[in-house]
Design a protein around this motif. Structure first.
Motif, PDB file in Angstrom:
ATOM      1  N   ILE A  97       0.850  -1.202   0.000  1.00 34.85           N
ATOM      2  CA  ILE A  97       0.000   0.000   0.000  1.00 34.85           C
ATOM      3  C   ILE A  97       0.881   1.246   0.000  1.00 34.85           C
ATOM      4  O   ILE A  97       0.655   2.198  -0.754  1.00 34.85           O
ATOM      5  CB  ILE A  97      -0.942   0.001   1.219  1.00 34.85           C
ATOM      6  N   LEU A  98       1.916   1.238   0.848  1.00 37.66           N
ATOM      7  CA  LEU A  98       2.825   2.383   0.921  1.00 37.66           C
ATOM      8  C   LEU A  98       3.588   2.547  -0.400  1.00 37.66           C
ATOM      9  O   LEU A  98       3.745   3.662  -0.901  1.00 37.66           O
ATOM     10  CB  LEU A  98       3.805   2.189   2.083  1.00 37.66           C
ATOM     11  N   LYS A  99       4.014   1.436  -0.965  1.00 43.26           N
ATOM     12  CA  LYS A  99       4.777   1.475  -2.217  1.00 43.26           C
ATOM     13  C   LYS A  99       3.936   2.047  -3.357  1.00 43.26           C
ATOM     14  O   LYS A  99       4.438   2.795  -4.218  1.00 43.26           O
ATOM     15  CB  LYS A  99       5.258   0.059  -2.559  1.00 43.26           C
ATOM     16  N   ASN A 100       2.650   1.696  -3.382  1.00 43.01           N
ATOM     17  CA  ASN A 100       1.764   2.110  -4.481  1.00 43.01           C
ATOM     18  C   ASN A 100       0.744   3.153  -4.029  1.00 43.01           C
ATOM     19  O   ASN A 100      -0.393   3.167  -4.500  1.00 43.01           O
ATOM     20  CB  ASN A 100       1.039   0.880  -5.050  1.00 43.01           C
ATOM     21  N   ILE A 101       1.161   4.021  -3.117  1.00 40.96           N
ATOM     22  CA  ILE A 101       0.227   4.966  -2.493  1.00 40.96           C
ATOM     23  C   ILE A 101      -0.449   5.875  -3.523  1.00 40.96           C
ATOM     24  O   ILE A 101      -1.608   6.272  -3.354  1.00 40.96           O
ATOM     25  CB  ILE A 101       0.957   5.812  -1.416  1.00 40.96           C
ATOM     26  N   LEU A 102       0.218   6.182  -4.641  1.00 45.09           N
ATOM     27  CA  LEU A 102      -0.349   7.103  -5.626  1.00 45.09           C
ATOM     28  C   LEU A 102      -1.483   6.476  -6.431  1.00 45.09           C
ATOM     29  O   LEU A 102      -2.299   7.188  -7.031  1.00 45.09           O
ATOM     30  CB  LEU A 102       0.744   7.606  -6.573  1.00 45.09           C
ATOM     31  N   THR A 103      -1.528   5.133  -6.448  1.00 42.38           N
ATOM     32  CA  THR A 103      -2.591   4.460  -7.210  1.00 42.38           C
ATOM     33  C   THR A 103      -3.517   3.622  -6.337  1.00 42.38           C
ATOM     34  O   THR A 103      -4.487   3.040  -6.833  1.00 42.38           O
ATOM     35  CB  THR A 103      -1.970   3.538  -8.291  1.00 42.38           C
ATOM     36  N   TYR A 104      -3.247   3.561  -5.044  1.00 39.01           N
ATOM     37  CA  TYR A 104      -4.054   2.717  -4.146  1.00 39.01           C
ATOM     38  C   TYR A 104      -5.437   3.349  -3.956  1.00 39.01           C
ATOM     39  O   TYR A 104      -5.556   4.526  -3.594  1.00 39.01           O
ATOM     40  CB  TYR A 104      -3.348   2.580  -2.790  1.00 39.01           C
ATOM     41  N   ASN A 105      -6.487   2.578  -4.224  1.00 33.18           N
ATOM     42  CA  ASN A 105      -7.856   3.128  -4.100  1.00 33.18           C
ATOM     43  C   ASN A 105      -8.817   2.160  -3.429  1.00 33.18           C
ATOM     44  O   ASN A 105     -10.022   2.258  -3.591  1.00 33.18           O
ATOM     45  CB  ASN A 105      -8.391   3.523  -5.479  1.00 33.18           C
ATOM     46  N   LYS A 106      -8.279   1.198  -2.669  1.00 33.06           N
ATOM     47  CA  LYS A 106      -9.130   0.250  -1.964  1.00 33.06           C
ATOM     48  C   LYS A 106      -9.350   0.711  -0.524  1.00 33.06           C
ATOM     49  O   LYS A 106      -8.730   1.655  -0.057  1.00 33.06           O
ATOM     50  CB  LYS A 106      -8.491  -1.143  -1.979  1.00 33.06           C
ATOM     51  N   GLU A 107     -10.227  -0.012   0.177  1.00 33.39           N
ATOM     52  CA  GLU A 107     -10.470   0.310   1.582  1.00 33.39           C
ATOM     53  C   GLU A 107      -9.266  -0.113   2.416  1.00 33.39           C
ATOM     54  O   GLU A 107      -8.683  -1.180   2.188  1.00 33.39           O
ATOM     55  CB  GLU A 107     -11.723  -0.413   2.074  1.00 33.39           C
ATOM     56  N   PHE A 108      -8.907   0.717   3.378  1.00 38.75           N
ATOM     57  CA  PHE A 108      -7.753   0.403   4.223  1.00 38.75           C
ATOM     58  C   PHE A 108      -8.064  -0.858   5.047  1.00 38.75           C
ATOM     59  O   PHE A 108      -9.172  -1.009   5.576  1.00 38.75           O
ATOM     60  CB  PHE A 108      -7.459   1.580   5.164  1.00 38.75           C
ATOM     61  N   PRO A 109      -7.105  -1.791   5.162  1.00 37.76           N
ATOM     62  CA  PRO A 109      -7.404  -3.101   5.766  1.00 37.76           C
ATOM     63  C   PRO A 109      -7.622  -3.092   7.278  1.00 37.76           C
ATOM     64  O   PRO A 109      -8.088  -4.087   7.824  1.00 37.76           O
ATOM     65  CB  PRO A 109      -6.170  -3.940   5.408  1.00 37.76           C
ATOM     66  N   PHE A 110      -7.306  -1.993   7.952  1.00 39.64           N
ATOM     67  CA  PHE A 110      -7.460  -1.954   9.412  1.00 39.64           C
ATOM     68  C   PHE A 110      -8.280  -0.734   9.822  1.00 39.64           C
ATOM     69  O   PHE A 110      -8.203   0.326   9.195  1.00 39.64           O
ATOM     70  CB  PHE A 110      -6.097  -1.935  10.104  1.00 39.64           C
ATOM     71  N   ASP A 111      -9.049  -0.911  10.875  1.00 38.22           N
ATOM     72  CA  ASP A 111      -9.919   0.161  11.369  1.00 38.22           C
ATOM     73  C   ASP A 111      -9.120   1.067  12.314  1.00 38.22           C
ATOM     74  O   ASP A 111      -9.200   0.949  13.537  1.00 38.22           O
ATOM     75  CB  ASP A 111     -11.134  -0.441  12.083  1.00 38.22           C
ATOM     76  N   VAL A 112      -8.336   1.947  11.716  1.00 34.76           N
ATOM     77  CA  VAL A 112      -7.529   2.891  12.500  1.00 34.76           C
ATOM     78  C   VAL A 112      -7.721   4.287  11.917  1.00 34.76           C
ATOM     79  O   VAL A 112      -8.234   4.447  10.811  1.00 34.76           O
ATOM     80  CB  VAL A 112      -6.028   2.522  12.481  1.00 34.76           C
TER      81      VAL A 112
END
Length: 306
Positions: A97-112
């Motif tokens: 997720i960090l590596k592809n942060i510019l294209t990541y568009n999914k829901e974050f996997p943890f409730d934080v």
């Protein structure tokens, strides 16, 4: 993607992998340091207001959430509880997720949620951001008297339940001697118990802001309840006292100096211990006295045994 952003993401990725590698090898001190420093860098980017950032507000929020997860993993490694709340395998899910942060568009996997940028610096960072004045020079504020507003509530914990044959320790922090005591803003002391590798053996506690300052002393008169029976402390453990104060020009809380008390110094009654220059050396290998003047941390110990 600009060259600057590409370089930034590469540095973040390298730092993330270093921390995870240390973590998987059992090098917990190094892992905690790496996680905390990376978390702070991510928090700064997540809350940056500059217009030349390539990250959208949604991406900044995701970056902030990754920083929170790094903090959670760091806290899990420092916990004395056997059950880890945030596991290494959970953390590793965040690397792509960090590596592809510019294209990541999914829901974050943890409730934080992103946490506010902490003004207390990560280990090893402070020396890169400031140069502390020479402790031997005179302080303009020394000799003045003042009281502090009750702004910092502290995180002091109650005494543990007694156990037959076991000893509990109460440490009263009476005062600390500093040549520029009158200049310290919102001073407080962070108390921790570390083993020889610098790993926490008990929860870390912060005192409230000091009660007053007078001449060359900052007065606390506050009781710290050690969160472990003395007999259960590992060989070579020590109680650390980090004196911290707020720096308005730099807008962060800085560690000014520290002191520590080793296990053979635990005995009822008053004790004065020497002050050392920052950064705090939890492994006690490169100690340098703060001053040649007779200025110390003044404590009083009370032992409770059934």
């Amino acid at each position: 993607m600009s060259e600057g952003t590409r370089s930034l993401l590469q540095r973040w990725g390298a730092s993330f992998r270093r921390g995870a590698d240390f973590d998987s090898w059992g090098q917990l001190v190094e892992a905690i340091d790496e996680y905390q420093i990376l978390a702070r860098h991510l928090q700064k980017e997540a809350q940056a207001q500059h217009n030349n950032s390539e990250f959208t507000e949604e991406q900044k929020k995701t970056i902030g959430k990754i920083a929170t997860c790094l903090e959670l993993r760091s806290a899990a490694l420092q916990s004395t509880q056997s059950q880890e709340e945030f596991k290494l395998e959970d953390l590793k899910k965040l690397e792509p997720i960090l590596k592809n942060i510019l294209t990541y568009n999914k829901e974050f996997p943890f409730d934080v949620q992103p946490v506010p940028l902490r003004k207390i610096l990560a280990p090893g960072e402070e020396e890169n951001l400031e140069f502390e004045e020479d402790e031997e020079e005179g302080g303009a504020g020394a000799g003045s008297q003042d009281s502090f507003p009750p702004r910092v509530p502290g995180t002091l914990l109650p005494r543990l339940p007694s156990e037959p044959g076991m000893t509990l320790l109460t440490i009263r922090i009476e005062k600390i001697g500093l040549k520029d005591a009158g200049q310290c803003i919102d001073p407080y002391i962070t108390v921790s118990v570390k083993d020889l590798n610098g790993i926490d053996l008990t929860p870390v506690q912060d005192t409230p802001v000091a009660s007053r300052k007078e001449d060359t002393y900052v007065h606390f008169n506050m009781d710290i309840e050690l969160q472990k029976h003395v007999e259960k402390l590992t060989k070579g453990a020590a109680v650390f006292f980090e004196f911290k104060h707020y720096k308005p020009k730099k807008r962060f809380t800085s560690t000014k100096c520290f002191a520590f008390m080793e296990m053979d110094e635990i005995k009822p009654g008053p004790i004065v211990i020497e002050l050392y220059k920052k950064p705090t050396d939890f492994k006690r290998k490169k100690l340098q006295l703060l001053t040649k003047k007779p200025l110390y941390l003044h404590l009083h110990q009370t032992l409770h045994k059934d």
